[in-house]
Motif scaffolding. Sequence first.
Motif, short mmCIF file in Angstrom:
data_model
loop_
_atom_site.label_atom_id
_atom_site.label_comp_id
_atom_site.label_asym_id
_atom_site.label_seq_id
_atom_site.Cartn_x
_atom_site.Cartn_y
_atom_site.Cartn_z
N TYR A 304 62.98 61.26 43.47
CA TYR A 304 64.44 61.95 44.12
C TYR A 304 65.18 60.73 44.79
N GLY A 305 66.28 60.27 43.92
CA GLY A 305 67.19 59.42 44.40
C GLY A 305 66.67 57.88 44.70
N ALA A 306 65.71 57.87 44.16
CA ALA A 306 64.83 56.61 44.24
C ALA A 306 65.33 55.32 43.42
N ARG A 307 65.32 53.89 44.06
CA ARG A 307 65.65 53.03 43.08
C ARG A 307 64.32 52.75 42.09
N PRO A 308 64.72 52.00 40.86
CA PRO A 308 63.46 51.93 39.97
C PRO A 308 62.37 51.18 40.80
N GLY A 309 62.56 50.26 41.32
CA GLY A 309 61.52 49.61 42.00
C GLY A 309 60.85 48.69 41.26
N PRO A 310 59.81 47.66 41.52
CA PRO A 310 59.37 46.30 40.81
C PRO A 310 58.56 47.15 39.67
N PRO A 311 58.17 46.27 38.70
CA PRO A 311 57.46 46.48 37.44
C PRO A 311 56.13 46.86 38.09
N ILE A 312 55.48 47.61 37.22
CA ILE A 312 53.92 47.71 37.35
C ILE A 312 53.07 46.72 36.89
N ARG A 313 52.43 46.05 37.68
CA ARG A 313 51.72 44.80 37.30
C ARG A 313 50.22 44.88 36.81
N ILE A 314 49.77 44.08 35.87
CA ILE A 314 48.49 43.99 35.38
C ILE A 314 48.17 42.68 35.63
N LEU A 315 47.18 42.64 36.64
CA LEU A 315 46.82 41.12 36.90
C LEU A 315 45.49 40.84 36.06
N GLN A 316 45.15 39.84 35.25
CA GLN A 316 44.10 39.60 34.39
C GLN A 316 43.61 38.29 35.12
N ALA A 317 42.09 38.64 34.92
CA ALA A 317 41.23 37.78 35.69
C ALA A 317 40.18 37.26 34.62
N ARG A 318 39.38 36.18 35.00
CA ARG A 318 38.30 35.76 34.16
C ARG A 318 37.12 36.52 34.53
N ASN A 319 36.83 36.75 35.97
CA ASN A 319 35.57 37.54 36.34
C ASN A 319 36.06 38.17 37.93
N GLU A 320 35.06 38.80 38.30
CA GLU A 320 35.17 39.47 39.76
C GLU A 320 35.89 38.57 40.90
N GLN A 321 35.30 37.48 40.74
CA GLN A 321 35.56 36.53 41.98
C GLN A 321 37.18 35.96 41.77
N HIS A 322 37.40 35.66 40.51
CA HIS A 322 38.65 35.13 40.19
C HIS A 322 39.75 36.23 40.36
N GLU A 323 39.32 37.68 40.19
CA GLU A 323 40.01 38.83 40.36
C GLU A 323 40.29 38.70 42.06
N ALA A 324 39.34 38.88 42.81
CA ALA A 324 39.36 39.14 44.09
C ALA A 324 40.61 37.98 44.70
N GLU A 325 40.29 36.52 44.35
CA GLU A 325 41.18 35.75 44.84
C GLU A 325 42.58 36.05 44.38
N GLY A 326 42.85 36.40 43.23
CA GLY A 326 44.16 36.73 42.48
C GLY A 326 44.94 37.74 43.51
N ILE A 327 44.03 38.78 43.55
CA ILE A 327 44.60 39.94 44.52
C ILE A 327 45.04 39.61 46.14
N VAL A 328 44.31 38.71 46.52
CA VAL A 328 44.29 38.15 47.88
C VAL A 328 45.55 37.31 47.87
N ALA A 329 45.77 36.56 46.92
CA ALA A 329 47.05 35.48 46.94
C ALA A 329 48.33 36.24 46.60
N ALA A 330 48.08 37.17 45.61
CA ALA A 330 49.42 38.13 45.63
C ALA A 330 49.81 39.06 46.63
N LEU A 331 48.80 39.56 47.23
CA LEU A 331 48.90 40.32 48.55
C LEU A 331 49.38 39.61 49.70
N THR A 332 48.96 38.16 49.95
CA THR A 332 49.59 37.37 51.01
C THR A 332 50.91 37.02 50.88
N ALA A 333 51.16 36.63 49.59
CA ALA A 333 52.42 36.30 49.24
C ALA A 333 53.60 37.19 49.35
#
Length: 666
Positions: A304-333
């Motif tokens: 209702y009356g909202a702007r489009p907003g940012p794209p939905i992002r798909i973060l691709q990683a090599r493994n779970e550790q890489h995935e966790a580090e990528g999430i935290v980096a994106a979140l803190t940024a």
Amino acid sequence: MLDLSPQQKAAVQHIRGPLLVLGGAGNGKTTVLAGKVAWLVRELDVNPTQIVVLATSVHATRELRRRAEERLGRKLPTLSVIGFAEFGLQLILRRFATLGLRPGFSLYDRADTEAVITRLLQESQSQVAALAGAVAEQIACWKRGFASPAFTTDSPDTSVASVAAWAYQRYEQRLLAANSIDLDDLVRKAVRLLTTDALLLSRWRDQIRFLLVDEYERTSACEHELVRLLAADGIALTAAGDDTRTVDTPALGPSDNLARLPTAIPNTRVIKLEQNFRCTGRIAVALSRIVGGAGGFSDVAPSYGARPGPPIRILQARNEQHEAEGIVAALTAHQARSGADYRDYAILFRDLDQAAVIERALRVSRVPYQLQGAPSFFAQSEIRDMWAYLRILSNPADDDAFLHALNTPRRDIGHATIERLTRFATTSGRPLLECALDPTFVKTLPPQPAESLRASVQLLVRLTERAAQSDPAEIVRDLLAELRYRDWLRDTCNDAKIAAQRMHNVTHVIDMLQRASRTQPEAGLRAIFTQLQLQALRHGAEDSADGVALLTFAAARGTEFAQQIYIIGFEEELSAATPSDTEIEALSERHLAYLMISRAREGVTFTISAQRRLGGALQTPRASRFLADLPPQDLQWISADTGQAFAENSLVNSTTYVDRGNHRSR
């Protein structure tokens, strides 16, 4: 009410007759209920004590109270915003004798129930004792469903249904003998009282002018019956529920209770909230596509009356550790750019086991977080120890609490002694504590076990005799000193810090007793412990400190987050349906994905890992088939290494390959 849509305003101001408000996630149902409370108090001068708001979860009660007080601009300490179980317990406390209960009755949680059923099966059906957990769940389902076993048997086979049918009445008899009631019975027993006691029902109806119920689609048959009984004789009911359907499958359509309500309560008006007020435009479109497949579905309205907003992002990683580090980096940024609180972010996952690698990455980056969906404070082992002692001191007939207390800390009371005591108590039909004092039984024991049992039982008897008069906190302090509980924790914990934390938790229970005693100076331990049991039912209602929320999918229901949510493992094997799933299971997973995405107001990030450890084995999962339903122009593929957008699929191998443009898993 300038911020409300016409439908929301109509729902808030509807006070003549019952009302059912329907809408999907983010369509403003909670806003209607909170707004109605504020409007009733401010505009109609309704006394808050005449308003009762019921919900199916602790989070929902907390959020409803917060929003109502925020809209009104002041606190509402006398407003009753509670869960169904707590409401049932409050009602039972007024008429417990009618149910065959005595003062100080115990409240059994699922672990207590399973322990009782385990002993019951070990005594008479030892070949199926391993089914105790499943039997406890089946009995709980019958109770929540306001039902009983379809058959009874004295010779069960090895199926859960047959064993549960055999155990049901025997379990109920054990509860009654132990002066106890289980959590799954609170609403059912309350309904029984209201059905059989016309005076009690009349008094409750006189107290309530407005009854509001949230998350009606999640109510059980018992809870629905409770609402039906209360919502009569001039009480204005407003129930809100999510009627979102997944594709065209009746089995996953509106809950039975949403369909039953207009029939059960005549003249119920239905108001449909058509628009999404929570999410950005892209998230609203994603919700529509997830629910109905690539073709979308009309039941999920655009934002209702909202702007489009940012794209939905798909973060691709090599493994779970890489995935966790990528999430935290994106979140803190993102947090650094926006200046938002960490509590406005959430990381969602299916299983609690997935949290460990995320927690490590957050700690390395010194990001505060709150792990939700983990065992509650009241489920910690040291708190269960204290709870067992408080239960047996308040209710000497509680055999389950007696057995827990008897060997905590561990004493020289072996399994053979306990078995002998249990058989003696079963034969005589008396509580274990009483039988342990019986000279006839004590004479059957060897000297050493008899002395150990005598010392333990005499301690309980001495403290029980003080329970009515002495300060409850003082009783517990004396108990801990006699048990040398602090030393026992230090001896049994591998880490001194863990032992200190567990003792700190025990001290917190003493503080709770002290605070309750100050408000009820004339009350003894029994009355004070009853209040603590009520508090345990609403545990987690306190506001948490600032921190990223880590939640399982189950714990995320009813939440919302102002900034970003990260959904871990949007993959066939973890977060989506697998090709082997039945149609119903696949649609259930689709609906679950809808619920998770709808937690976000601003942005959503899915993660996909090229390798993931599942069931102890390293596997190569495939991207979720649900990605195929999302508009390609609304997706942005990013690397866990850099956080930058890239040409899609450059990190994934052939197993996780997602077809360019269509995004279909192979």
